[in-house]
Write a protein that holds these residues in place. Sequence first.
Motif, PDB file in Angstrom:
ATOM      1  N   THR A  28     -56.294  24.945 -37.073  1.00 60.19           N
ATOM      2  CA  THR A  28     -56.958  24.617 -35.798  1.00 60.19           C
ATOM      3  C   THR A  28     -57.573  25.860 -35.164  1.00 60.19           C
ATOM      4  O   THR A  28     -57.125  26.984 -35.394  1.00 60.19           O
ATOM      5  CB  THR A  28     -55.934  24.044 -34.793  1.00 60.19           C
ATOM      6  N   TRP A  29     -58.572  25.668 -34.347  1.00 57.64           N
ATOM      7  CA  TRP A  29     -59.210  26.700 -33.522  1.00 57.64           C
ATOM      8  C   TRP A  29     -59.776  27.853 -34.358  1.00 57.64           C
ATOM      9  O   TRP A  29     -59.993  27.693 -35.555  1.00 57.64           O
ATOM     10  CB  TRP A  29     -58.246  27.221 -32.436  1.00 57.64           C
ATOM     11  N   ASN A  30     -59.957  29.012 -33.682  1.00 56.72           N
ATOM     12  CA  ASN A  30     -60.614  30.166 -34.318  1.00 56.72           C
ATOM     13  C   ASN A  30     -59.623  31.138 -34.943  1.00 56.72           C
ATOM     14  O   ASN A  30     -59.834  32.346 -34.871  1.00 56.72           O
ATOM     15  CB  ASN A  30     -61.445  30.908 -33.258  1.00 56.72           C
ATOM     16  N   HIS A 199     -54.539  25.901 -23.807  1.00 55.35           N
ATOM     17  CA  HIS A 199     -54.012  25.016 -24.841  1.00 55.35           C
ATOM     18  C   HIS A 199     -54.611  25.315 -26.197  1.00 55.35           C
ATOM     19  O   HIS A 199     -55.571  24.710 -26.610  1.00 55.35           O
ATOM     20  CB  HIS A 199     -54.290  23.561 -24.468  1.00 55.35           C
ATOM     21  N   ASP A 200     -54.039  26.255 -26.896  1.00 50.81           N
ATOM     22  CA  ASP A 200     -54.563  26.599 -28.214  1.00 50.81           C
ATOM     23  C   ASP A 200     -53.454  26.745 -29.253  1.00 50.81           C
ATOM     24  O   ASP A 200     -53.264  27.804 -29.830  1.00 50.81           O
ATOM     25  CB  ASP A 200     -55.350  27.916 -28.158  1.00 50.81           C
ATOM     26  N   THR A 201     -52.741  25.697 -29.515  1.00 53.21           N
ATOM     27  CA  THR A 201     -51.703  25.747 -30.541  1.00 53.21           C
ATOM     28  C   THR A 201     -52.301  26.027 -31.899  1.00 53.21           C
ATOM     29  O   THR A 201     -53.351  25.484 -32.230  1.00 53.21           O
ATOM     30  CB  THR A 201     -51.014  24.371 -30.633  1.00 53.21           C
ATOM     31  N   ILE A 202     -51.601  26.840 -32.698  1.00 57.86           N
ATOM     32  CA  ILE A 202     -52.011  26.907 -34.102  1.00 57.86           C
ATOM     33  C   ILE A 202     -51.352  25.747 -34.832  1.00 57.86           C
ATOM     34  O   ILE A 202     -50.140  25.538 -34.750  1.00 57.86           O
ATOM     35  CB  ILE A 202     -51.689  28.269 -34.768  1.00 57.86           C
ATOM     36  N   SER A 218     -47.297  26.239 -34.154  1.00 59.89           N
ATOM     37  CA  SER A 218     -46.560  27.189 -33.327  1.00 59.89           C
ATOM     38  C   SER A 218     -47.326  27.386 -32.026  1.00 59.89           C
ATOM     39  O   SER A 218     -48.549  27.506 -32.033  1.00 59.89           O
ATOM     40  CB  SER A 218     -46.385  28.529 -34.044  1.00 59.89           C
ATOM     41  N   THR A 219     -46.609  27.412 -30.918  1.00 61.59           N
ATOM     42  CA  THR A 219     -47.262  27.516 -29.604  1.00 61.59           C
ATOM     43  C   THR A 219     -46.271  28.013 -28.565  1.00 61.59           C
ATOM     44  O   THR A 219     -45.055  27.894 -28.748  1.00 61.59           O
ATOM     45  CB  THR A 219     -47.799  26.133 -29.158  1.00 61.59           C
ATOM     46  N   ASN A 220     -46.817  28.571 -27.467  1.00 62.74           N
ATOM     47  CA  ASN A 220     -45.944  28.822 -26.316  1.00 62.74           C
ATOM     48  C   ASN A 220     -46.148  27.755 -25.241  1.00 62.74           C
ATOM     49  O   ASN A 220     -45.723  27.912 -24.101  1.00 62.74           O
ATOM     50  CB  ASN A 220     -46.088  30.256 -25.785  1.00 62.74           C
ATOM     51  N   GLY A 221     -46.848  26.681 -25.627  1.00 60.95           N
ATOM     52  CA  GLY A 221     -46.875  25.483 -24.784  1.00 60.95           C
ATOM     53  C   GLY A 221     -47.904  25.535 -23.679  1.00 60.95           C
ATOM     54  O   GLY A 221     -49.025  25.979 -23.892  1.00 60.95           O
ATOM     55  N   ALA A 222     -47.533  25.083 -22.505  1.00 63.55           N
ATOM     56  CA  ALA A 222     -48.464  24.977 -21.383  1.00 63.55           C
ATOM     57  C   ALA A 222     -48.091  25.993 -20.307  1.00 63.55           C
ATOM     58  O   ALA A 222     -46.913  26.173 -19.990  1.00 63.55           O
ATOM     59  CB  ALA A 222     -48.405  23.570 -20.812  1.00 63.55           C
ATOM     60  N   LYS A 223     -49.116  26.636 -19.757  1.00 66.54           N
ATOM     61  CA  LYS A 223     -48.903  27.629 -18.695  1.00 66.54           C
ATOM     62  C   LYS A 223     -48.251  26.989 -17.469  1.00 66.54           C
ATOM     63  O   LYS A 223     -48.712  25.938 -17.009  1.00 66.54           O
ATOM     64  CB  LYS A 223     -50.254  28.168 -18.255  1.00 66.54           C
ATOM     65  N   ASP A 232     -45.857  18.580 -27.639  1.00 64.11           N
ATOM     66  CA  ASP A 232     -46.035  17.788 -28.854  1.00 64.11           C
ATOM     67  C   ASP A 232     -45.797  18.599 -30.118  1.00 64.11           C
ATOM     68  O   ASP A 232     -45.419  18.060 -31.160  1.00 64.11           O
ATOM     69  CB  ASP A 232     -47.466  17.215 -28.897  1.00 64.11           C
ATOM     70  N   SER A 233     -46.025  19.914 -30.021  1.00 66.38           N
ATOM     71  CA  SER A 233     -46.090  20.733 -31.234  1.00 66.38           C
ATOM     72  C   SER A 233     -44.847  20.677 -32.119  1.00 66.38           C
ATOM     73  O   SER A 233     -44.972  20.659 -33.343  1.00 66.38           O
ATOM     74  CB  SER A 233     -46.430  22.176 -30.870  1.00 66.38           C
ATOM     75  N   PRO A 234     -43.614  20.643 -31.544  1.00 64.27           N
ATOM     76  CA  PRO A 234     -42.446  20.623 -32.437  1.00 64.27           C
ATOM     77  C   PRO A 234     -42.003  19.206 -32.832  1.00 64.27           C
ATOM     78  O   PRO A 234     -40.980  19.052 -33.497  1.00 64.27           O
ATOM     79  CB  PRO A 234     -41.367  21.293 -31.587  1.00 64.27           C
ATOM     80  N   ALA A 251     -52.136  18.574 -34.755  1.00 65.73           N
ATOM     81  CA  ALA A 251     -52.794  18.265 -33.481  1.00 65.73           C
ATOM     82  C   ALA A 251     -52.665  19.432 -32.517  1.00 65.73           C
ATOM     83  O   ALA A 251     -51.764  20.254 -32.620  1.00 65.73           O
ATOM     84  CB  ALA A 251     -52.158  17.023 -32.871  1.00 65.73           C
ATOM     85  N   THR A 252     -53.590  19.489 -31.579  1.00 65.40           N
ATOM     86  CA  THR A 252     -53.572  20.512 -30.539  1.00 65.40           C
ATOM     87  C   THR A 252     -54.150  19.905 -29.268  1.00 65.40           C
ATOM     88  O   THR A 252     -54.957  18.978 -29.337  1.00 65.40           O
ATOM     89  CB  THR A 252     -54.383  21.743 -30.993  1.00 65.40           C
ATOM     90  N   GLY A 253     -53.721  20.418 -28.125  1.00 63.52           N
ATOM     91  CA  GLY A 253     -54.263  19.887 -26.875  1.00 63.52           C
ATOM     92  C   GLY A 253     -53.172  19.598 -25.863  1.00 63.52           C
ATOM     93  O   GLY A 253     -52.111  20.228 -25.885  1.00 63.52           O
ATOM     94  N   ASP A 254     -53.437  18.659 -24.990  1.00 61.86           N
ATOM     95  CA  ASP A 254     -52.521  18.327 -23.902  1.00 61.86           C
ATOM     96  C   ASP A 254     -51.309  17.568 -24.444  1.00 61.86           C
ATOM     97  O   ASP A 254     -51.279  16.345 -24.505  1.00 61.86           O
ATOM     98  CB  ASP A 254     -53.266  17.486 -22.856  1.00 61.86           C
ATOM     99  N   GLY A 255     -50.306  18.366 -24.827  1.00 67.51           N
ATOM    100  CA  GLY A 255     -49.166  17.824 -25.551  1.00 67.51           C
ATOM    101  C   GLY A 255     -48.373  16.779 -24.804  1.00 67.51           C
ATOM    102  O   GLY A 255     -47.796  15.878 -25.415  1.00 67.51           O
ATOM    103  N   ASP A 256     -48.323  16.894 -23.471  1.00 68.52           N
ATOM    104  CA  ASP A 256     -47.548  15.919 -22.704  1.00 68.52           C
ATOM    105  C   ASP A 256     -48.090  14.509 -22.900  1.00 68.52           C
ATOM    106  O   ASP A 256     -47.328  13.545 -22.946  1.00 68.52           O
ATOM    107  CB  ASP A 256     -47.559  16.293 -21.222  1.00 68.52           C
TER     108      ASP A 256
HETATM  109  C1  SD4 Z   1     -48.564  21.819 -25.900  1.00 68.70           C
HETATM  110  N1  SD4 Z   1     -50.059  21.034 -27.576  1.00 68.70           N
HETATM  111  O1  SD4 Z   1     -47.499  22.398 -25.792  1.00 68.70           O
HETATM  112  C2  SD4 Z   1     -49.449  22.210 -27.042  1.00 68.70           C
HETATM  113  C3  SD4 Z   1     -50.435  23.203 -26.616  1.00 68.70           C
HETATM  114  C4  SD4 Z   1     -51.651  23.158 -27.449  1.00 68.70           C
HETATM  115  O2  SD4 Z   1     -53.681  23.668 -28.073  1.00 68.70           O
HETATM  116  O3  SD4 Z   1     -51.890  22.421 -28.272  1.00 68.70           O
HETATM  117  N2  SD4 Z   1     -52.571  23.904 -27.352  1.00 68.70           N
HETATM  118  O4  SD4 Z   1     -48.947  20.948 -25.121  1.00 68.70           O
END
Ligand code: SD4
Length: 337
Positions: A28-30, A199-202, A218-223, A232-234, A251-256
């Motif tokens: 995902t992403w760059n 929101h940039d999960t790998i 892998s992600t540190n989630g949402a600020k 959603d990531s795990p 998937a990546t994005g608004d995990g909630d």
């Molecule tokens: C999250 N989905 O914790 C992750 C963040 C994310 O792209 O995807 N960023 O909600």
Amino acid sequence: MIKILFLLFILQIEVAYNDQNIPIVVTTWNFLNSTIRAWDILQNGGSALDAVEQGATVCEEQQCDRTVGFGGSPDEDGETTLDALLMDGKTMNVGAVAALRRIKSAISVARHVLEHTTHSILVGDQATDFAKQMGFHEETLTTAESKKLWMKWHNENHCQPNFWVDVTPDPSKHCGPYKPVIHVKPRKYTGPHVDQYNHDTIGMVAIDQNGDVAAGTSTNGAKYKIPGRVGDSPIPGAGAYADNAVGGAAATGDGDLMLRFLPSFVAVEEMRRGTPPTQAAQAAIGRIRTHYPDFMGAVVALSKDGEYGAACNGIAAFPFYVRDRNHSKSGPVIVEC
Ligand code: SD4
């Protein structure tokens, strides 16, 4: 004659093998550096699991976009916690950690959950205890940068934005602690809390030379998440999913929001029914869009033959990286949303 027939048979197997576009990795992403690391492993005959673990590790170490690894997305207490998942499509085994505290290498801890336990997900402080037992080093994930970010959010921005609703004092003006307020009418969804900048999960899906599929995140989630929040990531099927019989997705994005629809699972199940990867990813995104038209997110899908595709929503375009025999130096593939 028998020799010739045998040679023809071998040739046929070779052709069939070469018809498949494997090995391959999709990220995902760059996140180019992660993709390169994963591709190095695959090209040298390494396993898809190693490729995904090592690829995601690069991002954790390089703090990709500050949304992966330590020192990013401080929660309401200013702490960075990590979510990660690794799924083995050969065995359908999963290892994941959620809200992992004070350990930098989340995806490798997830690998240890996969390989050294019969559990699938460990969370919070107990995941930290597990990691320490497995030999991982405990250290703070807070940096000067994440501390500064949190100070600004708390002291200058009065805890805006945040993830609270129907509480008092009014969370759109004040910091907590909060108490619940009961509303007679159900609350309406008011739009995304998050955008592409936090929101940039790998997410990675890889297929190795043996045709084994692995997927991970892998992600540190949402600020400024509420401490204890798991995205959603795990979650298997939400953040990523892999099945040797079909392929994989991430998937990546608004995990909630996204985890309510298991988009990676949906994409894989669509491919199982013969849907091509792009349309499979579109189906997964479409399912969420029906309920949350403005949600921000993307799904990448990879079939076991090495065909890939992606779909997205809530942003102008979604970039993702591919490395296979045909993409050795090219830039990201861009999908318009
Ligand atoms: C999250 N989905 O914790 C992750 C963040 C994310 O792209 O995807 N960023 O909600």
